[in-house]
Motif scaffolding. Structure first.
Motif, PDB file in Angstrom:
ATOM      1  N   THR A   1       0.749  -1.203   0.020  1.00  0.00           N
ATOM      2  CA  THR A   1      -0.033   0.054  -0.234  1.00  0.00           C
ATOM      3  C   THR A   1       0.849   1.254   0.039  1.00  0.00           C
ATOM      4  O   THR A   1       0.250   2.502   0.031  1.00  0.00           O
ATOM      5  N   LEU A   2       2.173   1.122  -0.264  1.00  0.00           N
ATOM      6  CA  LEU A   2       3.223   2.405  -0.229  1.00  0.00           C
ATOM      7  C   LEU A   2       3.595   2.472  -1.508  1.00  0.00           C
ATOM      8  O   LEU A   2       4.072   1.595  -2.218  1.00  0.00           O
ATOM      9  N   ARG A   3       3.390   3.581  -1.800  1.00  0.00           N
ATOM     10  CA  ARG A   3       4.102   4.028  -3.247  1.00  0.00           C
ATOM     11  C   ARG A   3       5.145   5.282  -2.816  1.00  0.00           C
ATOM     12  O   ARG A   3       4.921   5.991  -1.767  1.00  0.00           O
ATOM     13  N   CYS A   4       5.980   5.252  -4.020  1.00  0.00           N
ATOM     14  CA  CYS A   4       7.154   5.959  -3.739  1.00  0.00           C
ATOM     15  C   CYS A   4       7.601   6.640  -4.989  1.00  0.00           C
ATOM     16  O   CYS A   4       7.750   6.125  -5.932  1.00  0.00           O
ATOM     17  N   ASN A   5       7.675   7.951  -4.771  1.00  0.00           N
ATOM     18  CA  ASN A   5       8.135   8.720  -5.886  1.00  0.00           C
ATOM     19  C   ASN A   5       8.913   9.923  -5.624  1.00  0.00           C
ATOM     20  O   ASN A   5       9.086  10.117  -4.624  1.00  0.00           O
ATOM     21  N   ALA A   6       9.415  10.664  -6.755  1.00  0.00           N
ATOM     22  CA  ALA A   6      10.233  11.699  -6.717  1.00  0.00           C
ATOM     23  C   ALA A   6       9.664  13.098  -7.360  1.00  0.00           C
ATOM     24  O   ALA A   6       9.306  12.929  -8.425  1.00  0.00           O
ATOM     25  N   ILE A   7      10.067  14.291  -6.981  1.00  0.00           N
ATOM     26  CA  ILE A   7       9.546  15.552  -7.766  1.00  0.00           C
ATOM     27  C   ILE A   7      10.659  16.188  -8.050  1.00  0.00           C
ATOM     28  O   ILE A   7      11.762  16.392  -7.213  1.00  0.00           O
ATOM     29  N   ASN A   8      10.929  16.600  -9.077  1.00  0.00           N
ATOM     30  CA  ASN A   8      11.618  17.637  -9.574  1.00  0.00           C
ATOM     31  C   ASN A   8      10.915  19.014  -9.709  1.00  0.00           C
ATOM     32  O   ASN A   8      10.139  19.108 -10.426  1.00  0.00           O
ATOM     33  N   PRO A   9      11.308  19.823  -8.513  1.00  0.00           N
ATOM     34  CA  PRO A   9      10.420  21.141  -8.763  1.00  0.00           C
ATOM     35  C   PRO A   9      10.668  22.026  -9.781  1.00  0.00           C
ATOM     36  O   PRO A   9      10.038  22.882  -9.883  1.00  0.00           O
ATOM     37  N   GLY A  10      11.880  21.941 -10.377  1.00  0.00           N
ATOM     38  CA  GLY A  10      12.245  23.099 -11.677  1.00  0.00           C
ATOM     39  C   GLY A  10      12.703  24.287 -10.912  1.00  0.00           C
ATOM     40  O   GLY A  10      12.717  24.270  -9.691  1.00  0.00           O
ATOM     41  N   ALA A  11      12.738  25.243 -11.957  1.00  0.00           N
ATOM     42  CA  ALA A  11      13.320  26.483 -11.240  1.00  0.00           C
ATOM     43  C   ALA A  11      12.177  27.161 -10.490  1.00  0.00           C
ATOM     44  O   ALA A  11      11.336  27.755 -10.865  1.00  0.00           O
ATOM     45  N   THR A  12      12.469  27.292  -9.349  1.00  0.00           N
ATOM     46  CA  THR A  12      11.595  27.800  -8.311  1.00  0.00           C
ATOM     47  C   THR A  12      12.339  28.992  -7.404  1.00  0.00           C
ATOM     48  O   THR A  12      13.406  28.901  -6.973  1.00  0.00           O
ATOM     49  N   GLU A  13      11.550  29.880  -6.859  1.00  0.00           N
ATOM     50  CA  GLU A  13      12.088  31.038  -6.142  1.00  0.00           C
ATOM     51  C   GLU A  13      12.186  30.627  -4.528  1.00  0.00           C
ATOM     52  O   GLU A  13      11.258  30.507  -4.000  1.00  0.00           O
ATOM     53  N   THR A  14      13.459  30.143  -4.354  1.00  0.00           N
ATOM     54  CA  THR A  14      13.894  29.843  -2.984  1.00  0.00           C
ATOM     55  C   THR A  14      15.336  30.454  -2.732  1.00  0.00           C
ATOM     56  O   THR A  14      15.853  30.746  -3.622  1.00  0.00           O
ATOM     57  N   LYS A  15      15.459  30.197  -1.491  1.00  0.00           N
ATOM     58  CA  LYS A  15      16.811  30.722  -1.152  1.00  0.00           C
ATOM     59  C   LYS A  15      17.956  29.953  -1.797  1.00  0.00           C
ATOM     60  O   LYS A  15      19.109  30.296  -2.024  1.00  0.00           O
ATOM     61  N   MET A  16      17.766  28.368  -1.768  1.00  0.00           N
ATOM     62  CA  MET A  16      18.689  27.755  -2.476  1.00  0.00           C
ATOM     63  C   MET A  16      18.882  28.132  -3.835  1.00  0.00           C
ATOM     64  O   MET A  16      20.213  28.403  -4.486  1.00  0.00           O
ATOM     65  N   ARG A  17      17.928  28.257  -4.393  1.00  0.00           N
ATOM     66  CA  ARG A  17      17.925  28.938  -5.940  1.00  0.00           C
ATOM     67  C   ARG A  17      18.742  30.345  -6.017  1.00  0.00           C
ATOM     68  O   ARG A  17      19.674  30.155  -7.005  1.00  0.00           O
ATOM     69  N   ALA A  18      18.551  31.165  -5.168  1.00  0.00           N
ATOM     70  CA  ALA A  18      18.993  32.408  -5.266  1.00  0.00           C
ATOM     71  C   ALA A  18      20.662  32.092  -4.921  1.00  0.00           C
ATOM     72  O   ALA A  18      21.473  33.086  -5.553  1.00  0.00           O
ATOM     73  N   SER A  19      20.966  31.198  -4.004  1.00  0.00           N
ATOM     74  CA  SER A  19      22.464  31.147  -3.768  1.00  0.00           C
ATOM     75  C   SER A  19      23.246  30.512  -4.997  1.00  0.00           C
ATOM     76  O   SER A  19      24.320  30.684  -5.110  1.00  0.00           O
ATOM     77  N   ALA A  20      22.321  29.703  -5.879  1.00  0.00           N
ATOM     78  CA  ALA A  20      22.893  28.938  -6.999  1.00  0.00           C
ATOM     79  C   ALA A  20      23.086  30.103  -8.209  1.00  0.00           C
ATOM     80  O   ALA A  20      23.971  30.110  -9.005  1.00  0.00           O
ATOM     81  N   TYR A  21      22.121  31.009  -8.384  1.00  0.00           N
ATOM     82  CA  TYR A  21      21.998  31.711  -9.372  1.00  0.00           C
ATOM     83  C   TYR A  21      21.603  33.397  -8.734  1.00  0.00           C
ATOM     84  O   TYR A  21      20.397  33.929  -9.061  1.00  0.00           O
ATOM     85  N   PRO A  22      22.576  34.009  -8.201  1.00  0.00           N
ATOM     86  CA  PRO A  22      22.375  35.163  -7.571  1.00  0.00           C
ATOM     87  C   PRO A  22      21.882  36.339  -8.519  1.00  0.00           C
ATOM     88  O   PRO A  22      21.260  37.191  -7.665  1.00  0.00           O
ATOM     89  N   ALA A  23      22.353  36.411  -9.683  1.00  0.00           N
ATOM     90  CA  ALA A  23      22.178  37.421 -10.669  1.00  0.00           C
ATOM     91  C   ALA A  23      20.929  37.214 -11.362  1.00  0.00           C
ATOM     92  O   ALA A  23      20.170  37.920 -12.266  1.00  0.00           O
ATOM     93  N   GLU A  24      20.164  36.159 -11.026  1.00  0.00           N
ATOM     94  CA  GLU A  24      19.104  35.701 -11.892  1.00  0.00           C
ATOM     95  C   GLU A  24      17.775  36.674 -11.731  1.00  0.00           C
ATOM     96  O   GLU A  24      17.532  37.005 -10.400  1.00  0.00           O
ATOM     97  N   ASP A  25      16.959  36.787 -12.653  1.00  0.00           N
ATOM     98  CA  ASP A  25      15.861  37.593 -12.611  1.00  0.00           C
ATOM     99  C   ASP A  25      14.803  36.671 -12.025  1.00  0.00           C
ATOM    100  O   ASP A  25      14.020  35.813 -12.572  1.00  0.00           O
ATOM    101  N   LYS A  26      14.570  36.957 -10.579  1.00  0.00           N
ATOM    102  CA  LYS A  26      13.639  36.137  -9.742  1.00  0.00           C
ATOM    103  C   LYS A  26      12.000  36.250 -10.378  1.00  0.00           C
ATOM    104  O   LYS A  26      11.404  35.436 -10.028  1.00  0.00           O
TER     105      LYS A  26
END
Length: 245
Positions: free
Chosen positions: A188-213
């Protein structure tokens, strides 16, 4: 965005654990799940942030959440075993777990990856997920239908220059998800993964600081997939990495 129509109260009577629940995507998932009727368990390392999310959920009139302060970088196997035992004792079953917390580390050439950064990234992104899943699965099997969701990335199935430790950790995450999905395919257990894509988060900002949010999706924008995988509409969906956008 992932094409799914969210239904009111579609997560009623479900108990769902979210890691990294104090900020970004984890925070938004916690709020969204609570609005849809779930009792959420907020896991994160910063108590003040978890308490703020708790207050937001209570202000919605949603079921009262629980808080588990835990730093995945320093937690031991016993911490996870004790946590799972407490969850089983207090709520009886766990219907969903969103393993969302991750560490980026540093973006460096492969030969310049510092050993300590490597170890920290692997501890948070791989080892803690492994220990969490091991501890939580028995309680999740008590649920009528349970959903375990890992968090991957676009660099988790195609390596990218300079993303060394993080990219490799996400390859491992996808492999772990596939192993669990295959082992529990007839359960009865299912298991999957999500690729959230380019999303406005602090992690994203640290990877791409000059990106247009303004060109990025917000955490709220990508919630349809996060809800779909926790709802009964995804029963039978297992062993997949799905894109939120």
């Amino acid at each position: 965005m992932f094409d799914y129509q969210i239904k009111d109260n579609c997560l009623s009577n479900k108990n769902i654990l979210i890691t990294g629940a104090g900020d970004g995507i984890g925070r938004q998932a916690a709020l969204t799940y609570a609005k849809l009727g779930a009792t959420v368990i907020l896991l994160g390392k910063t108590v003040k942030k978890l308490e703020a999310v708790y207050d937001e959920i209570m202000a919605l009139g949603a079921p009262e959440p629980a808080i588990i302060p835990l730093d995945l970088k320093g937690a031991t196997k016993q911490n996870y075993v004790d946590m799972a035992a407490t969850i089983a004792e207090q709520v009886g079953q766990l219907d969903g777990a969103l393993l969302n917390a991750s560490m980026l580390g540093e973006l460096n050439p492969f030969t310049q990856i510092h050993e300590q950064i490597w170890q920290d990234v692997m501890q948070v992104n791989v080892t803690s997920q492994f220990l969490l899943a091991q501890a939580l699965i028995p309680t999740m099997l008590n649920a009528k239908n349970a959903s375990l969701v890992f968090t991957s990335s676009g660099v988790g199935n195609k390596g990218r220059a300079f993303w060394g430790a993080y990219s490799i950790s996400k390859f491992a995450t996808e492999g772990m998800m596939q192993v669990i999905a295959d082992e529990y395919d007839s359960s009865t257990l299912r298991c999957n993964a999500i690729n959230p894509g380019a999303t406005e988060t602090k992690m994203r900002a640290s990877a791409y600081p000059a990106e247009d949010k303004s060109k990025l999706a917000s955490p709220e924008d990508i919630m349809p997939l996060y809800v779909y995988l926790m709802s009964d509409d995804s029963i039978g969906e297992t062993g997949k990495t799905l894109k939120a956008q």
